[in-house]
Design an enzyme around this catalytic site. Structure first.
Site, PDB file in Angstrom:
ATOM      1  N   GLU A 113       0.049  -2.905   6.556  1.00  0.00           N
ATOM      2  CA  GLU A 113      -0.426  -1.629   7.326  1.00  0.00           C
ATOM      3  C   GLU A 113      -0.523  -2.311   8.789  1.00  0.00           C
ATOM      4  O   GLU A 113      -0.183  -1.669   9.780  1.00  0.00           O
ATOM      5  CB  GLU A 113      -1.694  -1.448   6.756  1.00  0.00           C
ATOM      6  N   GLU A 133      -3.208  -1.528  -2.927  1.00  0.00           N
ATOM      7  CA  GLU A 133      -4.647  -1.353  -3.168  1.00  0.00           C
ATOM      8  C   GLU A 133      -5.246  -0.593  -4.410  1.00  0.00           C
ATOM      9  O   GLU A 133      -6.124  -0.582  -5.080  1.00  0.00           O
ATOM     10  CB  GLU A 133      -5.073  -0.231  -1.739  1.00  0.00           C
TER      11      GLU A 133
END
Length: 259
Positions: A113, A133
């Site tokens: 990210e 995640e």
């Protein structure tokens, strides 16, 4: 405060109008804790505030870009998300100056990210990206779910987000996520070469290009992130999210409860 907590986790260096920002927590694979997030925010603010800096590079020490969020710190209730600025102080910040990610080793979870928050990516051939995640009972709310489907084909982005599978740098380059590949150990050198080609151009022109291209998508991203936050808030606050972090810290398989 102990000596370890006093040790800077972010270092900066200037090279002819290029500002190199280095995450320096190699023992933790450059995972981002609260202190590192605030240090990165300060470094990016300096990049934007100084007229003599034309372009920035974000990289990691020790042959690793970043393993993302420090899950051990998260398990104790610490957060690397800064209100209004996002993960690591950069994923939701409006950075005015062009920024290149120089990726060696792993850029996983929040590491991917952070790379997505940069304008360009230079990566070593053996580097690995990944939105991991889901393995830990959480999701990728700091740009992964919003930006990744815009940078690579949507169906492939969905596969990566739903499985948590790794994305090798060579495939990422073929998909258009990575601008340039380098030999292992040379990502920063490659990023400096690219930054140098940018930095020799007119500063006002560079700033205008970055502003127009960024503002073209900024509001759309902000709207998408706001809508996303309402959906993922219960996930991030769930017992499964805590269990995922605890399981990681305890080096065991998680036991999901669905709440």
């Amino acid at each position: 405060m102990n000596a370890a907590s006093d040790t800077p986790t972010v270092h900066t260096e200037e090279r002819d109008g290029i500002f190199v920002i280095t995450i320096d927590r190699p023992v933790a694979r450059n995972a981002i804790n609260a202190a590192t997030a605030h240090a990165l925010a300060a470094a990016v603010d300096e990049l934007d505030a100084r007229d003599d800096l034309v372009i920035g590079i974000l990289t990691g020490a020790g042959g690793v870009f970043s393993a993302g969020m420090d899950l051990k710190a998260f398990a104790t209730g610490e957060t690397p998300v800064i209100p209004g600025r996002g993960f690591a102080g950069i994923t939701r910040a409006r950075i005015k100056t062009p920024l290149i990610a120089a990726v060696e080793g792993y850029a996983l979870g929040g590491g991917t990210e952070m790379a997505l928050a940069c304008d360009m990516i230079v990566a070593a051939r053996d580097a690995t990206f990944g939105q991991t995640e889901v393995h830990y009972g959480i999701v990728a709310p700091e740009g992964g779910m919003v930006r990744l489907p815009e940078r690579i084909p949507r169906n492939i982005a969905l596969e990566l987000l739903l499985t948590g599978d790794p994305l090798p740098a060579e495939r990422a380059e073929r998909l258009g996520l990575v601008n340039h590949l380098t030999e292992p150990g040379a990502a920063l050198t490659g990023a400096l070469e690219l930054a140098g080609r940018v930095a020799r151009n007119a500063p006002l022109a560079i700033a205008a290009v970055k502003r127009v291209v960024s503002e073209r998508t900024a509001f759309r991203d902000e709207d998408a992130l706001r809508e996303q936050d309402q959906i993922v808030a219960p996930v991030l606050a769930s017992q499964d999210a805590r269990e995922g972090a605890r399981a990681f810290a305890e080096k065991r398989a998680p036991h999901w409860q669905g709440h």
